[in-house]
Design a protein around this motif. Structure first.
Motif, PDB file in Angstrom:
ATOM      1  N   ALA A 160       0.805  -1.267  -0.239  1.00 19.27           N
ATOM      2  CA  ALA A 160       0.241  -0.121   0.526  1.00 19.27           C
ATOM      3  C   ALA A 160       0.774   1.482   0.110  1.00 19.27           C
ATOM      4  O   ALA A 160       0.734   2.505  -0.793  1.00 19.27           O
ATOM      5  CB  ALA A 160      -0.993  -0.174   1.368  1.00 19.27           C
ATOM      6  N   ALA A 161       2.234   1.379   0.569  1.00 17.14           N
ATOM      7  CA  ALA A 161       2.921   2.716   0.323  1.00 17.14           C
ATOM      8  C   ALA A 161       3.709   2.485  -0.703  1.00 17.14           C
ATOM      9  O   ALA A 161       3.826   4.014  -1.429  1.00 17.14           O
ATOM     10  CB  ALA A 161       3.853   2.126   1.521  1.00 17.14           C
ATOM     11  N   VAL A 162       4.071   2.098  -1.388  1.00 20.55           N
ATOM     12  CA  VAL A 162       4.327   2.023  -2.888  1.00 20.55           C
ATOM     13  C   VAL A 162       3.824   1.931  -3.355  1.00 20.55           C
ATOM     14  O   VAL A 162       3.716   2.866  -4.516  1.00 20.55           O
ATOM     15  CB  VAL A 162       5.460   0.653  -2.722  1.00 20.55           C
ATOM     16  CG1 VAL A 162       5.128   0.632  -4.372  1.00 20.55           C
ATOM     17  CG2 VAL A 162       6.083   0.113  -1.708  1.00 20.55           C
ATOM     18  N   LEU A 163       2.306   1.393  -3.641  1.00 26.19           N
ATOM     19  CA  LEU A 163       1.342   2.563  -4.645  1.00 26.19           C
ATOM     20  C   LEU A 163       0.502   3.845  -4.207  1.00 26.19           C
ATOM     21  O   LEU A 163       0.748   4.834  -4.944  1.00 26.19           O
ATOM     22  CB  LEU A 163       0.032   1.074  -4.087  1.00 26.19           C
ATOM     23  CG  LEU A 163       0.459  -0.165  -4.858  1.00 26.19           C
ATOM     24  CD1 LEU A 163      -1.033  -0.635  -5.001  1.00 26.19           C
ATOM     25  CD2 LEU A 163       0.275  -0.172  -6.482  1.00 26.19           C
ATOM     26  N   ALA A 182       3.048  10.793  -8.517  1.00 27.03           N
ATOM     27  CA  ALA A 182       2.344  10.641 -10.359  1.00 27.03           C
ATOM     28  C   ALA A 182       1.260  12.078 -10.064  1.00 27.03           C
ATOM     29  O   ALA A 182       1.272  12.858 -10.977  1.00 27.03           O
ATOM     30  CB  ALA A 182       1.753   9.407 -10.478  1.00 27.03           C
ATOM     31  N   THR A 183       0.517  11.709  -9.965  1.00 29.87           N
ATOM     32  CA  THR A 183      -0.662  12.863  -9.509  1.00 29.87           C
ATOM     33  C   THR A 183       0.275  14.301  -8.692  1.00 29.87           C
ATOM     34  O   THR A 183      -0.292  15.219  -9.355  1.00 29.87           O
ATOM     35  CB  THR A 183      -1.575  12.320  -8.004  1.00 29.87           C
ATOM     36  OG1 THR A 183      -2.105  10.977  -8.108  1.00 29.87           O
ATOM     37  CG2 THR A 183      -2.017  13.311  -7.805  1.00 29.87           C
ATOM     38  N   PHE A 184       1.317  13.895  -8.620  1.00 24.07           N
ATOM     39  CA  PHE A 184       2.074  15.438  -7.773  1.00 24.07           C
ATOM     40  C   PHE A 184       2.304  16.168  -9.350  1.00 24.07           C
ATOM     41  O   PHE A 184       2.990  17.143  -9.658  1.00 24.07           O
ATOM     42  CB  PHE A 184       3.154  15.225  -7.466  1.00 24.07           C
ATOM     43  CG  PHE A 184       3.398  16.688  -6.696  1.00 24.07           C
ATOM     44  CD1 PHE A 184       2.768  17.549  -6.078  1.00 24.07           C
ATOM     45  CD2 PHE A 184       4.596  17.323  -7.250  1.00 24.07           C
ATOM     46  CE1 PHE A 184       3.806  18.816  -5.479  1.00 24.07           C
ATOM     47  CE2 PHE A 184       5.389  18.325  -6.638  1.00 24.07           C
ATOM     48  CZ  PHE A 184       4.530  18.731  -5.817  1.00 24.07           C
ATOM     49  N   TRP A 241      -1.819  20.916  -5.462  1.00 29.76           N
ATOM     50  CA  TRP A 241      -3.014  20.240  -4.212  1.00 29.76           C
ATOM     51  C   TRP A 241      -3.481  19.396  -5.118  1.00 29.76           C
ATOM     52  O   TRP A 241      -3.677  18.435  -3.362  1.00 29.76           O
ATOM     53  CB  TRP A 241      -3.784  21.731  -3.518  1.00 29.76           C
ATOM     54  CG  TRP A 241      -4.598  21.688  -4.210  1.00 29.76           C
ATOM     55  CD1 TRP A 241      -4.808  22.983  -5.069  1.00 29.76           C
ATOM     56  CD2 TRP A 241      -6.369  21.416  -4.100  1.00 29.76           C
ATOM     57  NE1 TRP A 241      -6.148  23.321  -5.443  1.00 29.76           N
ATOM     58  CE2 TRP A 241      -6.717  22.579  -5.226  1.00 29.76           C
ATOM     59  CE3 TRP A 241      -6.521  20.538  -3.259  1.00 29.76           C
ATOM     60  CZ2 TRP A 241      -7.847  22.051  -5.895  1.00 29.76           C
ATOM     61  CZ3 TRP A 241      -7.973  20.039  -3.854  1.00 29.76           C
ATOM     62  CH2 TRP A 241      -9.176  20.747  -4.723  1.00 29.76           C
ATOM     63  N   LEU A 242      -4.534  19.050  -5.518  1.00 27.41           N
ATOM     64  CA  LEU A 242      -5.349  17.494  -5.660  1.00 27.41           C
ATOM     65  C   LEU A 242      -4.449  16.245  -5.112  1.00 27.41           C
ATOM     66  O   LEU A 242      -5.320  15.908  -4.797  1.00 27.41           O
ATOM     67  CB  LEU A 242      -5.580  17.006  -7.658  1.00 27.41           C
ATOM     68  CG  LEU A 242      -6.858  18.706  -7.579  1.00 27.41           C
ATOM     69  CD1 LEU A 242      -6.249  18.149  -8.844  1.00 27.41           C
ATOM     70  CD2 LEU A 242      -7.844  17.888  -7.130  1.00 27.41           C
ATOM     71  N   VAL A 275      -6.063  12.726  -3.043  1.00 24.72           N
ATOM     72  CA  VAL A 275      -5.195  11.589  -3.950  1.00 24.72           C
ATOM     73  C   VAL A 275      -4.866  10.477  -2.876  1.00 24.72           C
ATOM     74  O   VAL A 275      -4.965   9.044  -2.427  1.00 24.72           O
ATOM     75  CB  VAL A 275      -4.467  11.760  -4.774  1.00 24.72           C
ATOM     76  CG1 VAL A 275      -4.101   9.864  -5.820  1.00 24.72           C
ATOM     77  CG2 VAL A 275      -6.177  12.430  -6.366  1.00 24.72           C
ATOM     78  N   LEU A 276      -3.764  10.983  -2.011  1.00 20.79           N
ATOM     79  CA  LEU A 276      -2.944  10.372  -0.970  1.00 20.79           C
ATOM     80  C   LEU A 276      -4.310   9.886   0.171  1.00 20.79           C
ATOM     81  O   LEU A 276      -3.853   8.654   0.439  1.00 20.79           O
ATOM     82  CB  LEU A 276      -1.728  11.674  -0.616  1.00 20.79           C
ATOM     83  CG  LEU A 276      -0.957  11.537  -1.837  1.00 20.79           C
ATOM     84  CD1 LEU A 276       0.383  12.514  -0.391  1.00 20.79           C
ATOM     85  CD2 LEU A 276      -0.569   9.994  -1.773  1.00 20.79           C
TER      86      LEU A 276
END
Length: 187
Positions: A87-90, A97-99, A106-107, A111-112
């Motif tokens: 879970a941590a790696v994902l 990727a989102t950043f 800030w999105l 997501v995290l």
């Protein structure tokens, strides 16, 4: 059956399985646990909690229940950090990727916040499927196929209904009886 008798039988089964004997205690076990025994893996020694339902079982099912609880504890102990690490790696990968891709930046925070519990839930469910298969393999090697097959039959007979979130979770985390039987054919 007396706790001393259960403890002695547990020691014999643990020796046959090649594992450290657990400590045995009387206590509450949920009614949906057909074996009447549950394992509490501890860092120093596993504790087997034997509930009132255990004494209602025939001797062969009692023995299978004790062996099952010990096998689950050993499987759990050997990989308990895998779901958290996965879970941590994902989460880190998706967060990065989102950043990089998100606008506004800030999105990535929401997501995290959402992704970590969801990925942990799914990783743990998949890991528990592996625990079930490993449990069956371990028991088949130590006692023959009859023991895991007896446990599958006991669970199929158990009419205790599991409700709510736990039912949904177990539907994902617990492989079907036919899948487990099929895997036993390869042992």
């Amino acid at each position: 059956m007396k706790l001393d008798d259960i403890d002695a039988r547990t020691r014999e089964l643990a020796t046959r399985m090649g594992i450290e004997p657990p400590r045995v205690e009387e206590g509450e076990v949920p009614a949906w646990v057909a074996e009447g025994v549950r394992a509490l893996p501890q860092p120093e020694q596993t504790v087997l909690v034997v509930g009132p339902g255990y004494s209602e079982l025939p001797p062969a099912e009692q023995e299978a229940g004790l062996a099952s609880a010990m096998a689950v504890a050993e499987e759990y102990r050997s990989g308990k950090w895998k779901p958290l690490a996965t879970a941590a790696v994902l989460t880190v990968a998706a967060g990065a990727a989102t950043f990089v891709l998100a606008d506004p930046k800030w999105l990535f925070v929401p997501v995290l916040v959402v992704l970590f519990p969801v990925s942990f839930f799914l990783a743990q469910a998949l890991w528990l499927r592996g625990v079930a298969y490993g449990h069956d393999r371990r028991l088949a090697k130590a006692f023959g196929r009859e023991t895991p097959e007896l446990l599958l039959e006991m669970n199929a007979r158990n009419k205790r209904e599991i409700r709510g979130f736990l039912r949904a979770y177990l539907a994902i985390a617990n492989p079907s009886r036919s899948s487990r039987t099929k895997r036993l054919n390869t042992v």
